[in-house]
Design a protein around this motif. Structure first.
Motif, short mmCIF file in Angstrom:
data_model
loop_
_atom_site.label_atom_id
_atom_site.label_comp_id
_atom_site.label_asym_id
_atom_site.label_seq_id
_atom_site.Cartn_x
_atom_site.Cartn_y
_atom_site.Cartn_z
N MET A 1 0.86 -1.18 0.00
CA MET A 1 0.00 0.00 0.00
C MET A 1 0.89 1.23 0.00
N LYS A 2 0.76 2.07 -1.05
CA LYS A 2 1.50 3.32 -1.11
C LYS A 2 0.67 4.45 -0.50
N LEU A 3 1.36 5.33 0.24
CA LEU A 3 0.67 6.43 0.90
C LEU A 3 1.44 7.72 0.63
N ALA A 4 0.80 8.65 -0.06
CA ALA A 4 1.39 9.98 -0.25
C ALA A 4 1.11 10.80 1.00
N LEU A 5 2.17 11.35 1.61
CA LEU A 5 2.00 12.07 2.86
C LEU A 5 1.16 13.34 2.69
N SER A 6 1.12 13.89 1.47
CA SER A 6 0.26 15.04 1.23
C SER A 6 -1.21 14.64 1.36
N PHE A 7 -1.55 13.43 0.94
CA PHE A 7 -2.91 12.89 1.08
C PHE A 7 -3.21 12.65 2.55
N LEU A 8 -2.24 12.08 3.26
CA LEU A 8 -2.41 11.81 4.69
C LEU A 8 -2.65 13.10 5.47
N SER A 9 -1.99 14.17 5.04
CA SER A 9 -2.07 15.43 5.79
C SER A 9 -3.47 16.03 5.81
N GLU A 10 -4.35 15.56 4.92
CA GLU A 10 -5.73 16.05 4.94
C GLU A 10 -6.49 15.51 6.16
N CYS B 1 8.49 6.74 9.39
CA CYS B 1 8.50 5.32 9.02
C CYS B 1 8.89 4.45 10.21
N ASP B 2 9.88 4.89 10.97
CA ASP B 2 10.33 4.11 12.13
C ASP B 2 9.22 3.95 13.16
N ARG B 3 8.52 5.05 13.44
CA ARG B 3 7.46 5.00 14.45
C ARG B 3 6.30 4.13 13.98
N MET B 4 5.93 4.24 12.71
CA MET B 4 4.82 3.44 12.19
C MET B 4 5.18 1.95 12.21
N THR B 5 6.42 1.64 11.93
CA THR B 5 6.84 0.23 11.95
C THR B 5 6.78 -0.34 13.36
N ILE B 6 7.25 0.42 14.34
CA ILE B 6 7.31 -0.10 15.70
C ILE B 6 5.92 -0.22 16.33
N THR B 7 4.93 0.51 15.78
CA THR B 7 3.56 0.38 16.29
C THR B 7 2.73 -0.61 15.47
N GLY B 8 3.38 -1.35 14.58
CA GLY B 8 2.69 -2.45 13.91
C GLY B 8 2.36 -2.26 12.45
N SER B 9 2.58 -1.05 11.89
CA SER B 9 2.31 -0.81 10.47
C SER B 9 3.66 -0.82 9.76
N LYS B 10 4.08 -2.00 9.33
CA LYS B 10 5.43 -2.16 8.80
C LYS B 10 5.63 -1.36 7.53
N VAL B 11 6.71 -0.59 7.49
CA VAL B 11 7.06 0.22 6.32
C VAL B 11 8.15 -0.49 5.53
N VAL C 1 6.37 9.52 -0.57
CA VAL C 1 5.47 8.37 -0.73
C VAL C 1 6.03 7.21 0.09
N VAL C 2 5.25 6.76 1.05
CA VAL C 2 5.66 5.67 1.95
C VAL C 2 4.95 4.40 1.51
N GLU C 3 5.71 3.32 1.43
CA GLU C 3 5.11 2.04 1.05
C GLU C 3 5.02 1.14 2.28
N PHE C 4 3.79 0.72 2.60
CA PHE C 4 3.54 -0.13 3.75
C PHE C 4 3.35 -1.58 3.31
N GLU C 5 3.76 -2.51 4.17
CA GLU C 5 3.45 -3.92 3.98
C GLU C 5 2.30 -4.26 4.93
N ILE C 6 1.10 -4.31 4.38
CA ILE C 6 -0.10 -4.51 5.20
C ILE C 6 -0.36 -6.01 5.34
N THR C 7 -0.48 -6.47 6.57
CA THR C 7 -0.74 -7.89 6.80
C THR C 7 -2.20 -8.22 6.48
N PRO C 8 -2.50 -9.50 6.13
CA PRO C 8 -3.86 -9.86 5.71
C PRO C 8 -4.94 -9.60 6.75
#
Length: 798
Positions: free
Chosen positions: A1-10, A24-34, A165-172
């Protein structure tokens, strides 16, 4: 899943000082692997907007023009160009001296046919764009910008090329995070911020939806919820720049405003949508039903498919117009002449979508999301957002009311508040207020002594799931290490585990490296091994929710995985390779669980031939089965046939009359299937069979008291006669006094007939009770020669 931070900022306002890496580091450590991030537009640098103020012909080149360009700098620049679509007053992208363009192109000032050129005008391709991104551009000409484009502005800013643009590895288990809103919620919880997610507002006013279309769902198990709404007076056109840019940054190709709206909503809400051309829906109906056996439909990719009665279809009054959750039909697609559309926002059964997708060979963004399970409460919100965007873009008039078929609404999961138990379980110390604060930041609701789980969190079912939510937001890195509250048990391997390790040690001693491959494979691996369509080994355990087509089956053989690894090593130019794997295999049974077995797969290429590989296999077998005796060997190696082995260079291992493995040279065609351009060898042995036949105690044999006699025999026999057959006859004739027999030479040449070969054996003869005389030894040899001639026509070489 790609995420543009400009989109997120809305939805979430991140601190300005927060770097992309820190996010990216914080999102990974809270379970949303980047997986990683990229700075979009960083390969375009030094390109600004300029206006052509004057054009003159090049004095020495008919096809070149000299342009004077105003870039809002200290002076007017001169650019020499061969473009034919430029004109005085044209506003264009200008790559200045020192500019960088995609593909590593660097622009420098210079002279063209004697005239100074201080830059270059850019086309869409030179900016890394396509006609989908800039539909008003000319594909092979300079990009002409609107007249009001600010001169001197960085083109990245004007065309919205710059973003992170951040790319996440989203688990099923987290399909809700396959959306911008889902990741916005996670971001807010991870950084202690508030997510602002507005509710879509639709004016409507173009008549009632129910007066235009009727919807019926005939299979409520496969379609949990179906929402529809119409848009009249549709104006099909390219989407505005901001929408095209947003889609491009998140990996989706812009098409037109209506299709782009459905794609944007899918990215924003995680809810796949579809738009039908209303005039193609016969009888003004949408019927959600199973296909009729043999029914056919052509999908949007132009491929005709034959359907089965297990597939869920979207139909009008007479025919299918879409494969539910997978792809729309060609007969109902949006075209430039479309004037009324019907938006669909539905929730389909994930397992059904997966089976249909596999059967039709169609894997789409929509099917991937439906397979993981969607929140039915999101469907009407996504539909409202699509209609809101239609009104925002001015591309149609939305009807009033939503057709919403939702016969069995879900209920929210309620779990008890267990703050104290959670702290003890995790080994942390937080009070109930902090416990509730963490859960509410994740959109859970605390209702007295109960935790109300959001609809979209289908993965939260019990106490352990709540504890995991607390732990990841609290911070795994903040949990202090502690000792077990009870004495730890002393671990160790069982008998079988020790046996498996001894096999590994033997293979390592033979110079092989141990590998581990996935137990998941696909049908293509069986095809690559040359298995026939009715081969029993193709019957595999099918994974319900696989990661992909190539990992949809539990393997029944590890040979394909081993050859795949050999191929990778060969392609990386590793010259000499020896590998082994103690693999797990799975065979389907009538019981609930499959039969699980182990195999030892050994393979090599490089500095090895068939005989040296055979000696390695024998070394492994002897380490387990022992030597046996001359008359009763622990194992036999006999010729065999196997589809993935070379005919004539394939053998089977037989012990106690049962085949326990095969080995040999890989068939050239099979080797080619796995990218192997050299001779390779592979063995496949049953670990369970070896374990059952293992020799646990080594028997002591006293040193012989009497000397042995040795004899060498050079025999002439037919070329087709095997060494094994001759050895067996020698052993039977030699009786108990024959201690050993060993082949030490083979010869084919001028001194023997063309259809013959010479085999030379070394014999050791000993009597355990006395010293043998030459006459007694010769008598034993004579009996051997007599039996060899009688049974096989073997003669002593002169």
């Amino acid at each position: 899943m790609k995420l543009a931070l400009s989109f997120l900022s809305e939805y979430v306002k991140l601190p300005t000082e927060l770097s992309a890496q820190e996010y990216c580091d914080r999102m990974t450590i809270t379970g949303s692997k980047v997986e990683g991030y990229e700075i979009a537009g960083e390969n375009v640098d030094g390109v600004v907007i300029g206006k052509i103020t004057e054009i003159s012909r090049h004095p020495d080149a008919d096809r070149l023009q000299i342009c004077r360009v105003d870039v809002a700098g200290e002076r007017i620049l001169q650019v020499v160009t061969a473009a034919t679509n430029v004109f005085v007053g044209a506003v264009v992208p200008v790559a200045l001296d020192g500019a960088n363009l995609p593909g590593g192109v660097k622009i420098k000032s210079g002279k063209l046919r004697g005239e100074v050129s201080e830059g270059m005008f850019c086309s869409i391709a030179e900016l890394g764009l396509t006609l989908n991104d800039m539909p008003d551009a000319i594909e092979d000409g300079i990009l002409i910008l609107p007249e009001d484009a600010p001169l001197g502005m960085d083109i990245r800013e004007y065309l919205l090329l710059s973003d992170t643009v951040v790319e996440f590895e989203i688990t099923p288990n987290r399909p809700d995070c396959l959306s911008v809103i889902g990741l916005a919620r996670e971001t807010a919880a991870s950084f202690g911020l508030k997510a602002d997610i507005p509710t879509p507002a639709v004016r409507g006013g173009a008549g009632k939806t129910e007066d235009l279309i009727r919807v019926s769902v005939q299979d409520g198990e496969l379609c949990e919820r179906y929402c529809a709404r119409a848009v009249k007076n549709v104006k099909i056109a390219p989407s505005p720049l901001w929408l095209r840019s947003r889609l491009r940054l998140m990996g989706v190709r812009p098409i037109n405003n209506i299709v782009d709206i459905t794609n944007l909503v899918m990215l924003e809400y995680g809810q796949p949508m579809h738009a039908f051309d209303y005039r193609t829906l016969e009888d003004a109906q949408i019927n959600v039903r199973r296909a009729k056996a043999g029914e056919k439909m052509t999908t949007l990719d132009g491929v005709e498919h034959e359907l089965t009665d297990e597939m869920l279809m979207i139909c009008d009054g007479r025919k299918p117009v879409g494969v539910a959750g997978v792809m729309g039909g060609e007969n109902s697609e949006i075209t430039d002449s479309t004037t009324t559309v019907v938006f669909e926002s539905a929730v389909f059964n994930g397992a059904s979508i997966r089976r249909t997708s596999r059967a039709l060979g169609l894997r789409t963004e929509s099917s991937g999301r439906f397979e993981k399970g969607l929140d039915p409460e999101t469907a009407p919100l996504a539909l409202a957002r699509a209609c809101e965007l239609v009104e925002l873009l001015g591309c149609g008039e939305v009807t009033d009311g939503v057709i919403d078929v939702y016969p069995a609404p879900r209920t929210q999961t309620l779990l008890p508040v267990e703050a104290e138990r959670t702290c003890k379980f995790l080994g942390i110390e937080i009070d109930r207020a902090t416990y509730e604060e963490i859960l509410t930041s994740l959109d859970f609701v605390i209702d007295g002594d109960h935790v109300v789980v959001p609809f979209y969190r289908q993965d939260v079912l019990d106490f352990a799931d709540i504890a995991e939510e607390i732990a990841r937001i609290y911070g795994y890195d903040q949990i202090q290490a502690s000792s077990f509250s009870t004495p730890a048990t002393v671990g160790g391997r069982g008998v079988f585990g020790e046996f498996v390790r001894s096999l590994a040690n033997t293979c390592t001693a033979l110079g092989a490296y141990e590998i581990q491959t996935y137990s998941f494979i696909g049908e293509k691996y069986y095809d690559a091994l040359g298995y026939a369509s009715d081969d029993e080994r193709r019957k595999s355990v099918v994974i319900t929710n696989p990661l992909g087509e190539d990992t949809s089956l539990m393997r029944t053989t590890a040979v394909a995985s081993m050859l795949d690894v050999l191929g990778h090593n060969y392609n990386y130019q590793n010259a000499d390779v020896r590998l082994f794997e103690l693999a797990r295999l799975y065979r389907p049974t009538e019981a609930e669980l499959p039969e699980e077995t182990r195999s030892l797969t050994f393979a090599a290429y490089g500095n090895v031939d068939f005989y040296s590989f055979k000696s390695m296999v024998e070394a492994v077998l002897r380490s387990v089965l022992g030597e046996g005796t001359l008359r009763v060997p622990a194992f036999e190696i006999l010729p065999t046939t196997e589809c993935y082995l070379h005919p004539g260079r394939a053998a089977k291992v037989v012990s106690n009359g049962e085949t326990i493995g095969v080995f040999g040279e890989v068939h050239p065609k099979i080797a080619e299937n796995f990218g192997l351009g050299t001779r390779a060898y592979v063995a496949d042995l049953s670990v369970e069979a070896l374990f059952e036949r293992r020799v646990e105690l080594k028997k002591f044999s006293a040193l012989p008291r009497f000397p042995a006699m040795t004899r060498d025999l050079s025999l002439v026999c037919d070329k087709t006669l095997t060494v094994g057959e001759i050895t067996k006859t020698i052993v039977m004739a030699g009786g108990k006094k024959l201690e050993s027999v060993r082949l030490f030479d083979t010869y084919e040449g001028e001194q023997i007939p063309a259809d013959k070969k010479s085999l030379s054996f070394s014999l050791v003869i000993r009597d355990e009770e006395k010293t043998l005389t030459d006459e007694e030894a010769d008598k034993i040899v004579k009996k051997m020669l007599s039996n060899l001639e009688f049974h096989h026509g073997v003669t002593l070489r002169a």
